[in-house]
Design a protein around this motif. Structure first.
Motif, PDB file in Angstrom:
ATOM      1  N   ARG A 170     -10.059   8.793   3.290  1.00  0.00           N
ATOM      2  CA  ARG A 170     -10.336   9.186   1.904  1.00  0.00           C
ATOM      3  C   ARG A 170      -9.577   8.326   0.901  1.00  0.00           C
ATOM      4  O   ARG A 170      -9.791   8.456  -0.303  1.00  0.00           O
ATOM      5  N   ARG A 171      -8.660   7.472   1.424  1.00  0.00           N
ATOM      6  CA  ARG A 171      -7.870   6.623   0.531  1.00  0.00           C
ATOM      7  C   ARG A 171      -8.319   5.160   0.705  1.00  0.00           C
ATOM      8  O   ARG A 171      -9.486   4.853   0.507  1.00  0.00           O
ATOM      9  N   ARG A 172      -7.394   4.285   1.089  1.00  0.00           N
ATOM     10  CA  ARG A 172      -7.693   2.852   1.157  1.00  0.00           C
ATOM     11  C   ARG A 172      -7.963   2.352   2.572  1.00  0.00           C
ATOM     12  O   ARG A 172      -8.047   1.146   2.805  1.00  0.00           O
ATOM     13  N   GLY A 173      -8.027   3.269   3.531  1.00  0.00           N
ATOM     14  CA  GLY A 173      -8.487   2.896   4.859  1.00  0.00           C
ATOM     15  C   GLY A 173      -7.504   2.109   5.700  1.00  0.00           C
ATOM     16  O   GLY A 173      -7.903   1.242   6.483  1.00  0.00           O
ATOM     17  N   ARG A 174      -6.210   2.458   5.590  1.00  0.00           N
ATOM     18  CA  ARG A 174      -5.229   1.760   6.420  1.00  0.00           C
ATOM     19  C   ARG A 174      -4.160   2.740   6.887  1.00  0.00           C
ATOM     20  O   ARG A 174      -3.632   3.520   6.094  1.00  0.00           O
ATOM     21  N   VAL A 175      -3.835   2.697   8.171  1.00  0.00           N
ATOM     22  CA  VAL A 175      -2.765   3.514   8.751  1.00  0.00           C
ATOM     23  C   VAL A 175      -1.734   2.609   9.404  1.00  0.00           C
ATOM     24  O   VAL A 175      -2.081   1.673  10.127  1.00  0.00           O
ATOM     25  N   THR A 176      -0.467   2.912   9.129  1.00  0.00           N
ATOM     26  CA  THR A 176       0.652   2.226   9.776  1.00  0.00           C
ATOM     27  C   THR A 176       1.389   3.227  10.648  1.00  0.00           C
ATOM     28  O   THR A 176       1.833   4.272  10.158  1.00  0.00           O
ATOM     29  N   ILE A 177       1.526   2.930  11.932  1.00  0.00           N
ATOM     30  CA  ILE A 177       2.243   3.791  12.879  1.00  0.00           C
ATOM     31  C   ILE A 177       3.682   3.308  12.962  1.00  0.00           C
ATOM     32  O   ILE A 177       3.930   2.115  13.176  1.00  0.00           O
ATOM     33  N   VAL A 178       4.634   4.231  12.775  1.00  0.00           N
ATOM     34  CA  VAL A 178       6.053   3.872  12.843  1.00  0.00           C
ATOM     35  C   VAL A 178       6.674   4.544  14.059  1.00  0.00           C
ATOM     36  O   VAL A 178       6.523   5.748  14.268  1.00  0.00           O
ATOM     37  N   HIS A 179       7.402   3.765  14.851  1.00  0.00           N
ATOM     38  CA  HIS A 179       7.952   4.242  16.120  1.00  0.00           C
ATOM     39  C   HIS A 179       9.212   3.428  16.455  1.00  0.00           C
ATOM     40  O   HIS A 179       9.682   2.631  15.640  1.00  0.00           O
ATOM     41  N   LYS A 180       9.734   3.605  17.648  1.00  0.00           N
ATOM     42  CA  LYS A 180      10.846   2.791  18.156  1.00  0.00           C
ATOM     43  C   LYS A 180      10.628   2.572  19.654  1.00  0.00           C
ATOM     44  O   LYS A 180      11.506   2.800  20.482  1.00  0.00           O
ATOM     45  N   ALA A 181       9.404   2.154  19.992  1.00  0.00           N
ATOM     46  CA  ALA A 181       9.002   2.077  21.390  1.00  0.00           C
ATOM     47  C   ALA A 181       9.695   0.954  22.155  1.00  0.00           C
ATOM     48  O   ALA A 181       9.626   0.923  23.385  1.00  0.00           O
ATOM     49  N   ARG A 201     -11.264   6.461  17.171  1.00  0.00           N
ATOM     50  CA  ARG A 201     -12.309   7.328  16.616  1.00  0.00           C
ATOM     51  C   ARG A 201     -12.630   6.962  15.158  1.00  0.00           C
ATOM     52  O   ARG A 201     -13.592   7.478  14.585  1.00  0.00           O
ATOM     53  N   TYR A 202     -11.808   6.123  14.560  1.00  0.00           N
ATOM     54  CA  TYR A 202     -11.941   5.793  13.133  1.00  0.00           C
ATOM     55  C   TYR A 202     -12.045   4.276  12.968  1.00  0.00           C
ATOM     56  O   TYR A 202     -11.127   3.623  12.455  1.00  0.00           O
ATOM     57  N   PRO A 203     -13.144   3.691  13.390  1.00  0.00           N
ATOM     58  CA  PRO A 203     -13.262   2.229  13.315  1.00  0.00           C
ATOM     59  C   PRO A 203     -13.210   1.688  11.894  1.00  0.00           C
ATOM     60  O   PRO A 203     -12.933   0.499  11.687  1.00  0.00           O
ATOM     61  N   GLN A 204     -13.457   2.539  10.912  1.00  0.00           N
ATOM     62  CA  GLN A 204     -13.425   2.093   9.511  1.00  0.00           C
ATOM     63  C   GLN A 204     -12.001   1.979   8.974  1.00  0.00           C
ATOM     64  O   GLN A 204     -11.788   1.472   7.866  1.00  0.00           O
ATOM     65  N   VAL A 205     -11.009   2.454   9.733  1.00  0.00           N
ATOM     66  CA  VAL A 205      -9.604   2.421   9.302  1.00  0.00           C
ATOM     67  C   VAL A 205      -8.867   1.320  10.055  1.00  0.00           C
ATOM     68  O   VAL A 205      -8.909   1.269  11.290  1.00  0.00           O
ATOM     69  N   SER A 206      -8.194   0.434   9.332  1.00  0.00           N
ATOM     70  CA  SER A 206      -7.384  -0.602   9.976  1.00  0.00           C
ATOM     71  C   SER A 206      -6.027  -0.018  10.361  1.00  0.00           C
ATOM     72  O   SER A 206      -5.528   0.897   9.701  1.00  0.00           O
TER      73      SER A 206
END
Length: 349
Positions: A170-181, A201-206
């Motif tokens: 619903r926003r600008r189509g980008r997700v950043t995952i933050v971890h310490k893997a 499941r969300y190919p439209q989101v980078s």
């Protein structure tokens, strides 16, 4: 409404004033406010910072405003108990802590143009008060050894990842995952991997991902480049405070804590006892948290009037700041109540 401690009895009524104005302007029915005891005053009147009667009353509501608490100042044994907001979050399984950080025109920001949302998993990780069914995740086998469990489960990661990707859609189509893997390979590695699985499941989101230590640097340098950040409990708590200051002030940092059934509006900052009762606290975070709650309720009940009320509040807050009405922490002179009244007038306009 639960006013809480410190500046709570100032910023919560200020938010109520604005919400009432926005509901009227949006053509929505007026709110019927249910005042419930919580915090230091509740210890005096009910013998508990989070009375059973308060929890019982919240069972019949699907949204509320929670003021800050100053649990570190409570007398024992109340100080050692789970704090009131943690108790409410755990009781209602409010698994999603949504914390936007957005700069305002006309106000100082470390990174102008910041407009991001941190989606924080709210029930697991290293936070001992939320990561176990019974008891806490901290223990001391000897007086000189303290151990904390960090718990990460696939179902909990999956549901918070869905929240993040739905929001990004619903926003600008980008997700950043933050971890310490690279160090916490199993726990935060699982968090990263399940988020990646949901991303399919969300190919439209980078999607991209960063280690938590690198992410703090990226926020300071280029917070304006991020959209939605999803992370575990403790990392999200730290990053959201940093992002709030980068956007201009922790006093403007709102949040909601939500499940699929209920949501709680709660400013990201604390109770600020050093300025309590002086009419100088910045109510923006609580006001915008209230707007987030209205938006959440509007979506849950498919009520466009509530969503419009939320938009009116957001627009009026931004316009008030841009027009030069600001509290002391933002370089202005307006008091808590005067700022809220200016926002309410903006809503009506």
């Amino acid at each position: 409404m639960l006013e809480g401690d410190g500046i709570g009895p100032e910023i919560v009524p200020a938010s109520v004033l604005v919400v009432d104005a926005a509901l009227a302007a949006a053509g929505a029915p007026p709110a019927e406010w249910v005042e419930l005891p919580l915090g230091a005053s509740a210890i005096g009147t009910h013998g508990d910072a989070l009375p059973a009667s308060t929890l019982a009353a919240l069972e019949g509501l699907d949204g509320w405003l929670l003021g800050p608490h100053d649990s570190a100042a409570y007398p024992e044994p109340h100080r050692s108990k789970l704090n009131p907001s943690g108790g409410i979050r755990k009781h209602f399984d409010l698994f999603a802590n949504i914390r936007p950080a957005k700069s305002f025109d006309g106000a100082d920001a470390v990174v102008p143009g910041t407009d991001l949302v941190i989606v924080r998993e709210n029930t697991q990780g290293f936070y001992a008060d939320r990561s176990t069914y019974k008891g806490t995740g901290e223990f001391m086998p000897t007086p000189d050894v303290a151990i904390a469990m960090g718990i990460v489960t696939r179902p909990a990661v999956e549901r918070i990842a869905v929240e993040a990707f739905e929001l990004a859609s619903r926003r600008r189509g980008r997700v950043t995952i933050v971890h310490k893997a690279n160090v916490l390979k199993l726990t935060t590695g699982l968090f990263r991997d399940v988020c990646r699985e949901v991303a399919a499941r969300y190919p439209q989101v980078s999607v991209d991902d960063f280690h938590i230590d690198a992410m703090t640097v990226h926020l300071v340098r280029r917070a304006d480049a991020f959209d939605v950040i999803v992370t575990e409990n403790m990392f999200g708590d730290i990053l959201s405070d940093l992002a709030g200051e980068i956007a201009g002030s922790l006093g403007i940092a709102p949040s909601i804590n939500a499940s699929h059934e209920r949501a709680m509006a709660q400013a990201a900052h604390g109770s600020a006892p050093d300025i309590a009762g002086q009419d100088v606290a910045n109510p923006i975070a609580m006001i915008l948290s209230s707007a987030m709650l209205l938006d959440w309720l509007g979506a849950r009940h498919q009520d466009p009037a509530l969503a419009r009320a939320a938009t009116l509040i957001e627009t009026a807050v931004a316009g008030t700041v841009r027009g030069g009405v600001r509290t002391r922490d933002m370089g202005g002179t307006a008091g808590t109540r005067a700022f809220a009244e200016a926002v309410a007038a903006g809503v009506k306009r």
